[in-house]
Design a protein around this motif. Structure first.
Motif, PDB file in Angstrom:
ATOM      1  N   UNK A 287     -17.139 -45.555 -86.205  1.00 49.45           N
ATOM      2  CA  UNK A 287     -15.769 -46.046 -86.085  1.00 49.45           C
ATOM      3  C   UNK A 287     -14.993 -45.104 -85.163  1.00 49.45           C
ATOM      4  N   UNK A 288     -14.613 -45.606 -83.979  1.00 52.32           N
ATOM      5  CA  UNK A 288     -13.957 -44.756 -82.993  1.00 52.32           C
ATOM      6  C   UNK A 288     -12.487 -44.497 -83.328  1.00 52.32           C
ATOM      7  N   UNK A 289     -11.982 -45.108 -84.411  1.00 55.23           N
ATOM      8  CA  UNK A 289     -10.648 -44.716 -84.866  1.00 55.23           C
ATOM      9  C   UNK A 289     -10.691 -43.319 -85.481  1.00 55.23           C
ATOM     10  N   UNK A 290     -11.909 -42.840 -85.769  1.00 53.01           N
ATOM     11  CA  UNK A 290     -12.094 -41.503 -86.324  1.00 53.01           C
ATOM     12  C   UNK A 290     -12.779 -40.568 -85.317  1.00 53.01           C
ATOM     13  N   UNK A 291     -12.691 -40.904 -84.064  1.00 49.96           N
ATOM     14  CA  UNK A 291     -13.302 -40.112 -82.991  1.00 49.96           C
ATOM     15  C   UNK A 291     -12.582 -38.773 -82.856  1.00 49.96           C
ATOM     16  N   UNK A 292     -13.347 -37.674 -82.735  1.00 51.26           N
ATOM     17  CA  UNK A 292     -12.787 -36.336 -82.584  1.00 51.26           C
ATOM     18  C   UNK A 292     -12.829 -35.939 -81.107  1.00 51.26           C
ATOM     19  N   UNK A 293     -11.656 -35.718 -80.521  1.00 46.23           N
ATOM     20  CA  UNK A 293     -11.594 -35.306 -79.115  1.00 46.23           C
ATOM     21  C   UNK A 293     -11.931 -33.826 -78.948  1.00 46.23           C
ATOM     22  N   UNK A 294     -11.904 -33.084 -80.043  1.00 43.59           N
ATOM     23  CA  UNK A 294     -12.206 -31.655 -79.946  1.00 43.59           C
ATOM     24  C   UNK A 294     -13.657 -31.415 -79.573  1.00 43.59           C
ATOM     25  N   UNK A 295     -14.578 -32.164 -80.181  1.00 49.95           N
ATOM     26  CA  UNK A 295     -15.996 -31.966 -79.870  1.00 49.95           C
ATOM     27  C   UNK A 295     -16.671 -33.244 -79.392  1.00 49.95           C
ATOM     28  N   UNK A 296     -15.850 -34.284 -79.167  1.00 51.02           N
ATOM     29  CA  UNK A 296     -16.368 -35.564 -78.643  1.00 51.02           C
ATOM     30  C   UNK A 296     -17.458 -36.141 -79.549  1.00 51.02           C
ATOM     31  N   UNK A 297     -17.212 -36.132 -80.893  1.00 48.97           N
ATOM     32  CA  UNK A 297     -18.187 -36.672 -81.832  1.00 48.97           C
ATOM     33  C   UNK A 297     -17.514 -37.675 -82.758  1.00 48.97           C
ATOM     34  N   UNK A 298     -18.338 -38.485 -83.392  1.00 51.01           N
ATOM     35  CA  UNK A 298     -17.888 -39.428 -84.386  1.00 51.01           C
ATOM     36  C   UNK A 298     -18.943 -39.489 -85.491  1.00 51.01           C
ATOM     37  N   UNK A 299     -18.507 -39.639 -86.732  1.00 49.71           N
ATOM     38  CA  UNK A 299     -19.429 -39.627 -87.868  1.00 49.71           C
ATOM     39  C   UNK A 299     -19.937 -41.033 -88.152  1.00 49.71           C
ATOM     40  N   UNK A 300     -21.254 -41.214 -88.314  1.00 47.02           N
ATOM     41  CA  UNK A 300     -21.785 -42.529 -88.702  1.00 47.02           C
ATOM     42  C   UNK A 300     -21.475 -42.811 -90.179  1.00 47.02           C
ATOM     43  N   UNK A 301     -21.281 -44.090 -90.490  1.00 52.60           N
ATOM     44  CA  UNK A 301     -20.985 -44.493 -91.866  1.00 52.60           C
ATOM     45  C   UNK A 301     -21.930 -45.610 -92.271  1.00 52.60           C
ATOM     46  N   UNK A 302     -22.408 -45.535 -93.513  1.00 52.46           N
ATOM     47  CA  UNK A 302     -23.261 -46.594 -94.051  1.00 52.46           C
ATOM     48  C   UNK A 302     -22.374 -47.646 -94.704  1.00 52.46           C
ATOM     49  N   UNK A 303     -22.445 -48.876 -94.274  1.00 54.93           N
ATOM     50  CA  UNK A 303     -21.591 -49.940 -94.810  1.00 54.93           C
ATOM     51  C   UNK A 303     -22.387 -50.986 -95.581  1.00 54.93           C
ATOM     52  N   UNK A 304     -23.718 -50.897 -95.522  1.00 50.99           N
ATOM     53  CA  UNK A 304     -24.531 -51.869 -96.259  1.00 50.99           C
ATOM     54  C   UNK A 304     -25.863 -51.232 -96.600  1.00 50.99           C
ATOM     55  N   UNK A 305     -26.351 -51.499 -97.802  1.00 49.75           N
ATOM     56  CA  UNK A 305     -27.632 -50.940 -98.219  1.00 49.75           C
ATOM     57  C   UNK A 305     -28.335 -51.941 -99.117  1.00 49.75           C
ATOM     58  N   UNK A 306     -29.666 -51.906 -99.181  1.00 50.44           N
ATOM     59  CA  UNK A 306     -30.397 -52.799-100.088  1.00 50.44           C
ATOM     60  C   UNK A 306     -30.346 -52.273-101.518  1.00 50.44           C
ATOM     61  N   UNK A 307     -30.499 -53.169-102.489  1.00 49.13           N
ATOM     62  CA  UNK A 307     -30.550 -52.778-103.890  1.00 49.13           C
ATOM     63  C   UNK A 307     -31.793 -51.926-104.133  1.00 49.13           C
ATOM     64  N   UNK A 309     -32.071 -48.660-103.376  1.00 50.06           N
ATOM     65  CA  UNK A 309     -32.067 -47.429-102.582  1.00 50.06           C
ATOM     66  C   UNK A 309     -31.114 -46.424-103.239  1.00 50.06           C
ATOM     67  N   UNK A 310     -31.566 -45.185-103.372  1.00 49.85           N
ATOM     68  CA  UNK A 310     -30.782 -44.157-104.066  1.00 49.85           C
ATOM     69  C   UNK A 310     -30.715 -42.890-103.216  1.00 49.85           C
ATOM     70  N   UNK A 311     -29.720 -42.066-103.529  1.00 48.27           N
ATOM     71  CA  UNK A 311     -29.570 -40.753-102.862  1.00 48.27           C
ATOM     72  C   UNK A 311     -29.684 -40.884-101.341  1.00 48.27           C
ATOM     73  N   UNK A 312     -28.858 -41.727-100.766  1.00 50.92           N
ATOM     74  CA  UNK A 312     -28.945 -42.024 -99.339  1.00 50.92           C
ATOM     75  C   UNK A 312     -28.202 -40.961 -98.533  1.00 50.92           C
ATOM     76  N   UNK A 313     -28.838 -40.473 -97.484  1.00 59.52           N
ATOM     77  CA  UNK A 313     -28.201 -39.541 -96.546  1.00 59.52           C
ATOM     78  C   UNK A 313     -28.421 -40.042 -95.114  1.00 59.52           C
ATOM     79  N   UNK A 314     -27.490 -39.688 -94.230  1.00 55.90           N
ATOM     80  CA  UNK A 314     -27.574 -40.074 -92.816  1.00 55.90           C
ATOM     81  C   UNK A 314     -27.771 -38.826 -91.962  1.00 55.90           C
ATOM     82  N   UNK A 315     -28.619 -38.959 -90.937  1.00 54.65           N
ATOM     83  CA  UNK A 315     -28.808 -37.878 -89.976  1.00 54.65           C
ATOM     84  C   UNK A 315     -28.805 -38.446 -88.563  1.00 54.65           C
ATOM     85  N   UNK A 316     -28.065 -37.795 -87.656  1.00 57.09           N
ATOM     86  CA  UNK A 316     -27.209 -36.614 -87.833  1.00 57.09           C
ATOM     87  C   UNK A 316     -25.898 -36.990 -88.531  1.00 57.09           C
ATOM     88  N   UNK A 317     -25.198 -35.963 -89.016  1.00 58.79           N
ATOM     89  CA  UNK A 317     -23.934 -36.222 -89.693  1.00 58.79           C
ATOM     90  C   UNK A 317     -22.843 -36.626 -88.708  1.00 58.79           C
TER      91      UNK A 317
END
Length: 325
Positions: A287-307, A309-317
Motif C-alpha cells: 500500500x503506497x499510502x504507507x510509502x516511506x520517503x526516508x528509505x524508499x520502502x513499503x511494507x507488504x501486508x497479507x490480506x487473504x489466507x487459506x484456512x 495456515x498458522x503463524x504466518x510471517x512475510x519476508x522481507x518485512x
C-alpha cells in the motif's frame, strides 16, 4: 529461750495430731469429707445473684438461609437462683438453650440484647433473669441459592507445545458446574468458570483431569470436584509459498519497480493437511499510502489466507520501491 523449752512447746502443738490408733488418719479424712459435704449442701441450698453466660440457639430454615459467619452461641446475663440450679447451669446439665427464630432473611444483621429477654425467660428453669448484660448479638445471613455456570479453559493458557496445534477445540466434560451456597458468594463467581490445566505445552493428544478450585469451600458447595479436558493435538509443519504482491494507491503517472518483486510467505500447517490447504489463496499487497520517503520502502501486508495456515510471517518485512515519473 532454752532449746529444751522450745522443744516442749512444739511437742505440745504436735501431740494432738499423733495417731492414737491404727485408723487415726482415716477417721480424720472421713470427718473432713463429712464436714465439707454438709457445708457444700448447705451452700447449694442458698440463693445467689451472679453474672454468667447462657446458651442461645438460632432456629432457621437451613434450605433457604445460610449464615456466612459463625453464629453467637451464648449471651451474658445476670440471674438469681439457688446454688443447685447455678451449678447445673455451669455444668451444662439439661440446660435448654434460648431459641432465636429467624423466619426470613433479616433486614438487619443484629439483635438487641433486650429483645432476647422473652426467649431467655422461657428457657431458664429455676433461674430468675435480672437483666441481659450482652448489648447486641451480631449475625449475617444470606439466601441459599443455586447457580449453574459453564466451564471454559483459560484462554490465556498455552495448551500445545511449539509446532503443535489443536486439531479441534478442547472438550470439557462436564461442560458446566452447579454451585449452591450463600447468594453473596455464589453470585460473585465468574461466568464462565475458568479452568487452568495443571500441565501445558502438550505435544500429543491427552485427557487431563482438572480439579475445581474456588474460595469459601466450607460454605459454597459444587456438584463436581473435577472436570476432564480432552485435547486432540497434531504436529505442525513449516511451509513456504511465494506471491507477487498487488500494488495499491500508486501515485498517478508513476512507474514503480519493486525489489524484490515477490514476497516469501512462511507458515505452519498440520502435517496431514497438505491436500486441504490451498496455497494459492494467499494474497499480499503493498500500500503506497504507507510509502516511506526516508528509505524508499513499503511494507507488504497479507490480506487473504487459506484456512488452516498458522503463524504466518512475510519476508522481507519491507520492500524497496523505485518510483519513476
Amino acid at each position: 529461750m532454752s532449746f529444751e523449752k522450745a522443744r516442749n512447746i512444739i511437742l505440745w502443738f504436735v501431740r494432738p495430731f499423733k495417731p492414737q490408733t491404727e485408723h487415726y488418719w482415716r477417721i480424720v479424712v472421713l470427718c473432713f469429707v463429712a464436714a465439707s459435704t454438709f457445708w457444700l449442701l448447705n451452700a447449694l441450698n442458698k440463693s445467689y445473684s451472679t453474672q454468667t453466660t447462657y446458651p442461645v440457639r438460632f432456629v432457621y430454615n437451613e434450605q433457604r438461609l445460610v449464615p456466612i459467619s459463625p453464629l453467637p452461641e451464648e449471651v451474658a446475663v445476670n440471674v438469681t437462683g439457688r446454688g443447685w440450679k447455678l451449678l447445673r447451669k455451669a455444668l451444662r446439665v439439661e440446660v435448654q438453650p434460648a431459641e432465636v427464630y429467624i423466619r426470613s432473611l433479616p433486614r438487619n444483621n443484629y439483635l438487641l440484647g433486650s429483645a432476647l429477654r422473652p426467649a431467655l425467660v422461657n428457657a431458664m428453669d429455676g433461674l430468675q433473669l435480672n437483666f441481659v448484660v450482652t448489648d447486641t448479638l451480631f449475625f449475617n445471613f444470606n439466601e441459599n441459592v443455586t447457580r449453574r455456570i459453564p466451564l471454559q479453559l483459560d484462554p490465556a493458557q498455552k495448551v500445545t507445545g511449539e509446532r503443535h496445534a489443536l486439531l479441534r477445540p478442547v472438550r470439557i466434560d462436564p461442560d458446566s458446574i452447579t454451585f449452591r451456597g450463600p447468594s453473596s458468594m455464589v453470585d460473585s463467581l465468574p461466568s464462565p468458570f475458568i479452568l487452568r490445566l495443571p500441565i501445558t505445552n502438550l505435544t500429543e493428544s491427552a485427557k487431563i483431569v482438572v480439579p475445581i478450585e474456588y474460595d469459601n469451600k466450607s460454605l459454597v458447595k459444587a456438584d463436581i470436584t473435577e472436570a476432564t479436558v480432552s485435547a486432540r493435538i497434531r504436529p505442525l509443519q513449516q511451509r513456504e509459498h511465494q506471491v507477487v504482491p498487488e500494488m495499491v494507491n500508486v501515485p498517478l503517472n508513476t512507474e514503480v519497480t519493486l525489489r524484490p518483486q515477490v514476497v516469501l510467505i512462511r507458515y505452519l500447517a498440520l502435517e496431514d493437511s497438505a491436500a486441504v490447504i490451498n496455497s494459492e489463496a494467499f494474497k499480499a499487497i503493498v500500500d503506497f499510502s504507507r510509502y516511506s520517503r526516508l528509505d524508499s520502502t513499503v511494507a507488504p501486508e497479507l490480506v487473504q489466507k487459506p484456512a488452516g495456515a498458522r503463524n504466518i510471517t512475510l519476508w522481507p518485512e519491507r520492500i524497496k520501491a523505485v518510483l519513476k515519473k
